[in-house]
Scaffold this motif. Sequence first.
Motif, PDB file in Angstrom:
ATOM      1  N   LEU A 139       0.836  -1.199   0.000  1.00  0.00           N
ATOM      2  CA  LEU A 139       0.000   0.000   0.000  1.00  0.00           C
ATOM      3  C   LEU A 139       0.872   1.249   0.000  1.00  0.00           C
ATOM      4  O   LEU A 139       1.791   1.375   0.801  1.00  0.00           O
ATOM      5  CB  LEU A 139      -0.919   0.012   1.229  1.00  0.00           C
ATOM      6  N   ASP A 140       0.572   2.154  -0.909  1.00  0.00           N
ATOM      7  CA  ASP A 140       1.323   3.401  -0.986  1.00  0.00           C
ATOM      8  C   ASP A 140       0.345   4.496  -1.389  1.00  0.00           C
ATOM      9  O   ASP A 140      -0.133   4.525  -2.514  1.00  0.00           O
ATOM     10  CB  ASP A 140       2.439   3.260  -2.030  1.00  0.00           C
ATOM     11  N   PHE A 141       0.044   5.375  -0.449  1.00  0.00           N
ATOM     12  CA  PHE A 141      -0.965   6.404  -0.741  1.00  0.00           C
ATOM     13  C   PHE A 141      -0.322   7.744  -1.096  1.00  0.00           C
ATOM     14  O   PHE A 141      -0.956   8.783  -1.005  1.00  0.00           O
ATOM     15  CB  PHE A 141      -1.905   6.576   0.459  1.00  0.00           C
ATOM     16  N   ASP A 142       0.980   7.731  -1.478  1.00  0.00           N
ATOM     17  CA  ASP A 142       1.650   9.003  -1.771  1.00  0.00           C
ATOM     18  C   ASP A 142       1.423   9.447  -3.210  1.00  0.00           C
ATOM     19  O   ASP A 142       1.835  10.531  -3.591  1.00  0.00           O
ATOM     20  CB  ASP A 142       3.165   8.870  -1.542  1.00  0.00           C
ATOM     21  N   PHE A 143       0.831   8.582  -4.019  1.00  0.00           N
ATOM     22  CA  PHE A 143       0.712   8.957  -5.429  1.00  0.00           C
ATOM     23  C   PHE A 143      -0.620   9.614  -5.718  1.00  0.00           C
ATOM     24  O   PHE A 143      -1.544   9.557  -4.916  1.00  0.00           O
ATOM     25  CB  PHE A 143       0.922   7.726  -6.314  1.00  0.00           C
ATOM     26  N   GLU A 144      -0.685  10.211  -6.892  1.00  0.00           N
ATOM     27  CA  GLU A 144      -1.927  10.897  -7.257  1.00  0.00           C
ATOM     28  C   GLU A 144      -3.063   9.900  -7.327  1.00  0.00           C
ATOM     29  O   GLU A 144      -2.882   8.767  -7.778  1.00  0.00           O
ATOM     30  CB  GLU A 144      -1.749  11.551  -8.620  1.00  0.00           C
ATOM     31  N   LYS A 167       5.914   2.822   5.948  1.00  0.00           N
ATOM     32  CA  LYS A 167       7.307   2.819   5.489  1.00  0.00           C
ATOM     33  C   LYS A 167       8.014   4.068   6.013  1.00  0.00           C
ATOM     34  O   LYS A 167       7.372   5.053   6.356  1.00  0.00           O
ATOM     35  CB  LYS A 167       7.390   2.738   3.959  1.00  0.00           C
ATOM     36  N   GLY A 168       9.326   4.002   6.056  1.00  0.00           N
ATOM     37  CA  GLY A 168      10.084   5.077   6.690  1.00  0.00           C
ATOM     38  C   GLY A 168      10.457   6.203   5.760  1.00  0.00           C
ATOM     39  O   GLY A 168      11.429   6.917   5.991  1.00  0.00           O
ATOM     40  N   GLN A 169       9.724   6.358   4.664  1.00  0.00           N
ATOM     41  CA  GLN A 169       9.975   7.536   3.826  1.00  0.00           C
ATOM     42  C   GLN A 169       8.659   8.002   3.219  1.00  0.00           C
ATOM     43  O   GLN A 169       7.665   7.285   3.255  1.00  0.00           O
ATOM     44  CB  GLN A 169      10.989   7.243   2.730  1.00  0.00           C
ATOM     45  N   VAL A 170       8.675   9.200   2.671  1.00  0.00           N
ATOM     46  CA  VAL A 170       7.454   9.775   2.104  1.00  0.00           C
ATOM     47  C   VAL A 170       7.785  10.255   0.702  1.00  0.00           C
ATOM     48  O   VAL A 170       8.885  10.749   0.455  1.00  0.00           O
ATOM     49  CB  VAL A 170       6.972  10.964   2.979  1.00  0.00           C
ATOM     50  N   SER A 171       6.837  10.102  -0.214  1.00  0.00           N
ATOM     51  CA  SER A 171       7.056  10.615  -1.564  1.00  0.00           C
ATOM     52  C   SER A 171       6.232  11.894  -1.744  1.00  0.00           C
ATOM     53  O   SER A 171       5.015  11.857  -1.612  1.00  0.00           O
ATOM     54  CB  SER A 171       6.630   9.566  -2.589  1.00  0.00           C
ATOM     55  N   PRO A 172       6.885  13.029  -2.024  1.00  0.00           N
ATOM     56  CA  PRO A 172       6.140  14.298  -2.128  1.00  0.00           C
ATOM     57  C   PRO A 172       5.472  14.469  -3.491  1.00  0.00           C
ATOM     58  O   PRO A 172       5.353  15.583  -4.005  1.00  0.00           O
ATOM     59  CB  PRO A 172       7.237  15.356  -1.923  1.00  0.00           C
ATOM     60  N   HIS A 173       4.995  13.343  -4.072  1.00  0.00           N
ATOM     61  CA  HIS A 173       4.505  13.363  -5.451  1.00  0.00           C
ATOM     62  C   HIS A 173       3.310  14.301  -5.641  1.00  0.00           C
ATOM     63  O   HIS A 173       3.289  15.154  -6.531  1.00  0.00           O
ATOM     64  CB  HIS A 173       4.136  11.938  -5.853  1.00  0.00           C
ATOM     65  N   GLU A 174       2.301  14.151  -4.767  1.00  0.00           N
ATOM     66  CA  GLU A 174       1.083  14.970  -4.934  1.00  0.00           C
ATOM     67  C   GLU A 174       1.390  16.445  -4.696  1.00  0.00           C
ATOM     68  O   GLU A 174       0.856  17.328  -5.365  1.00  0.00           O
ATOM     69  CB  GLU A 174      -0.002  14.503  -3.956  1.00  0.00           C
ATOM     70  N   PHE A 175       2.262  16.723  -3.730  1.00  0.00           N
ATOM     71  CA  PHE A 175       2.645  18.112  -3.460  1.00  0.00           C
ATOM     72  C   PHE A 175       3.345  18.707  -4.683  1.00  0.00           C
ATOM     73  O   PHE A 175       3.075  19.846  -5.080  1.00  0.00           O
ATOM     74  CB  PHE A 175       3.566  18.154  -2.232  1.00  0.00           C
ATOM     75  N   LEU A 176       4.221  17.925  -5.323  1.00  0.00           N
ATOM     76  CA  LEU A 176       4.935  18.422  -6.512  1.00  0.00           C
ATOM     77  C   LEU A 176       3.973  18.720  -7.656  1.00  0.00           C
ATOM     78  O   LEU A 176       4.161  19.675  -8.400  1.00  0.00           O
ATOM     79  CB  LEU A 176       5.979  17.396  -6.965  1.00  0.00           C
ATOM     80  N   GLN A 177       2.938  17.883  -7.782  1.00  0.00           N
ATOM     81  CA  GLN A 177       1.948  18.145  -8.836  1.00  0.00           C
ATOM     82  C   GLN A 177       1.252  19.486  -8.568  1.00  0.00           C
ATOM     83  O   GLN A 177       1.022  20.272  -9.487  1.00  0.00           O
ATOM     84  CB  GLN A 177       0.899  17.025  -8.884  1.00  0.00           C
ATOM     85  N   ALA A 178       0.920  19.734  -7.292  1.00  0.00           N
ATOM     86  CA  ALA A 178       0.263  20.999  -6.942  1.00  0.00           C
ATOM     87  C   ALA A 178       1.208  22.174  -7.182  1.00  0.00           C
ATOM     88  O   ALA A 178       0.786  23.248  -7.626  1.00  0.00           O
ATOM     89  CB  ALA A 178      -0.186  20.960  -5.485  1.00  0.00           C
ATOM     90  N   VAL A 179       2.499  21.972  -6.910  1.00  0.00           N
ATOM     91  CA  VAL A 179       3.497  23.039  -7.136  1.00  0.00           C
ATOM     92  C   VAL A 179       3.590  23.357  -8.623  1.00  0.00           C
ATOM     93  O   VAL A 179       3.593  24.515  -9.031  1.00  0.00           O
ATOM     94  CB  VAL A 179       4.881  22.597  -6.595  1.00  0.00           C
ATOM     95  N   MET A 180       3.643  22.289  -9.460  1.00  0.00           N
ATOM     96  CA  MET A 180       3.752  22.516 -10.909  1.00  0.00           C
ATOM     97  C   MET A 180       2.562  23.317 -11.417  1.00  0.00           C
ATOM     98  O   MET A 180       2.695  24.235 -12.210  1.00  0.00           O
ATOM     99  CB  MET A 180       3.855  21.174 -11.649  1.00  0.00           C
ATOM    100  N   LYS A 181       1.376  22.962 -10.898  1.00  0.00           N
ATOM    101  CA  LYS A 181       0.175  23.646 -11.356  1.00  0.00           C
ATOM    102  C   LYS A 181       0.144  25.101 -10.876  1.00  0.00           C
ATOM    103  O   LYS A 181      -0.102  26.022 -11.647  1.00  0.00           O
ATOM    104  CB  LYS A 181      -1.046  22.888 -10.822  1.00  0.00           C
ATOM    105  N   ALA A 182       0.432  25.292  -9.579  1.00  0.00           N
ATOM    106  CA  ALA A 182       0.329  26.643  -9.008  1.00  0.00           C
ATOM    107  C   ALA A 182       1.410  27.569  -9.544  1.00  0.00           C
ATOM    108  O   ALA A 182       1.199  28.771  -9.683  1.00  0.00           O
ATOM    109  CB  ALA A 182       0.406  26.559  -7.490  1.00  0.00           C
ATOM    110  N   SER A 183       2.599  27.012  -9.865  1.00  0.00           N
ATOM    111  CA  SER A 183       3.683  27.894 -10.336  1.00  0.00           C
ATOM    112  C   SER A 183       3.695  27.984 -11.860  1.00  0.00           C
ATOM    113  O   SER A 183       4.634  28.527 -12.441  1.00  0.00           O
ATOM    114  CB  SER A 183       5.031  27.367  -9.853  1.00  0.00           C
ATOM    115  N   LYS A 184       2.647  27.448 -12.506  1.00  0.00           N
ATOM    116  CA  LYS A 184       2.564  27.423 -13.982  1.00  0.00           C
ATOM    117  C   LYS A 184       3.862  26.853 -14.573  1.00  0.00           C
ATOM    118  O   LYS A 184       4.464  27.419 -15.477  1.00  0.00           O
ATOM    119  CB  LYS A 184       2.300  28.830 -14.528  1.00  0.00           C
TER     120      LYS A 184
END
Length: 486
Positions: A42-47, A210-227
């Motif tokens: 299970l990995d809920f860090d993805f879009e 798991k002992g790490q986190v993937s900032p995938h969804e946050f990066l998608q929001a950054v790409m969108k907000a920063s055009k």
Amino acid sequence: EDDDDDDDDDPYGRGSILDKSNRQVEVRRDCPYLDTVNRQVLDFDFERFCSVSLSNLNVYACLVCGKYYQGRGKKSHAYTHSLEAGHHVYINLRTEKVYCLPDGYEINDPSLDDIRYVLNPRFSREQVEQLDKNKQWSRALDGSDYLPGMVGLNNIQKTDFVNVTIQSLMRVTPLRNFFLIPENYQHCRSQLVHRFGELTRKIWHARNFKGQVSPHEFLQAVMKASKKRFRIGVQSEPVEFMSWLLNTLHADLRTSKKSSSIIHKCFQGELEVVKETQNKAISERKEGGGEHNGALKIMDGATENNNIGTETYRMPFLMLGLDLPEPPLFKDVMEKNIIPQVPLFNILKKFDGETVTTTVRPPARMRYRVTRLPQYLIVHMRRFTKNNFFREKNPTLVNFPVKNLELKDYIPLPAPTKENEKLRSKYDLIANIVHDGKPDEGFYRVFVQRKSEELWYEMQDLHVSETLPQMVALSEAYMQIYEQQQ
């Protein structure tokens, strides 16, 4: 058959729920397939997109193989997957309800709560207040140990500049505490704010699989907000990203033009700027009636003296840029390049109100004085310069104290306005971002302090290791966050 949206509530507590098509959804405690749930995958860090239709509406995660599918009606992708693969347990990623397909009943079993906590970590206000006292390690499913708040972040192709910025902001206690409780910003519509809050909760969550986190969804929001100014696969500078992120979060969080936000409460200070220009520029400005930079003009003493005009105004700042001295051009007798060193206090003199900084375009002499210190001071060493041909990096080492940086010894500070208020000008370092390697192909890492034990950790993407405080000062510091002593 449309895919049912699951706004199911059980108003009468009868143990069976009507969904939108007025079908009864049975709620059962026992399900023969619960032992097929595989927490390792299970990995809920993805879009949250269906892996077949790529739709983000009404998405379920299969708790057996970890893939995302849409819907649970008879023609939906999740239903088909349950028949083809024989995987029967699904969780709705929005409502956190668990269903058994193809039978269609809802499973109400407390053994699934840990999965809900990983999908959407929650903190009570009491837990948030205890975070900096917690010294306990957590254990991931693979048996590895990790420290909540000190977890590594995946580097998704040249995103180390995002990772070091997030890791250093996670040390700012009031900012972190604000984002750990979603009620604080539920009025806000910005995706960026909610994704940043989600990432903060995942980093500080003590019951992760798991002992790490993937900032995938946050990066998608950054790409969108920063055009797409900041995007995956393109290296950027942390200082630009930090500045953009803080300003955007502030603009998204405040409720009116006049109101403040948690960002400004933490980081905003004030500078007094004295600008001397040749008279020609002043007379042109008077005719054009141009306002400087939207800054607050408190005094506009446009005094003219020998064709030199002086104007004074105050402006807020979120971070201070420090100029490094030019490195020597010549090698020493041993034919080695000397790595020059400079004390932090020398470069802080730029803000003492007397040191003159000259600007080329437009030509002016500037003097800066700090009139109000923020609770958290961000300083940035200007290491990179761009000329017409390439980017250069200044390798000068900055010597700085890790504890008890006393600013009033180097910068004249105004006395506090209230009588019983003390002047707080002592700071401790809590995060230090460094750059290693050549200007165009180097990488970033960050040293951060863990409050509960006052230990220092070095973090570079997924790699997290304890380090000595002496090591923190030995690297090419690029951006630092200092916390005011209370």
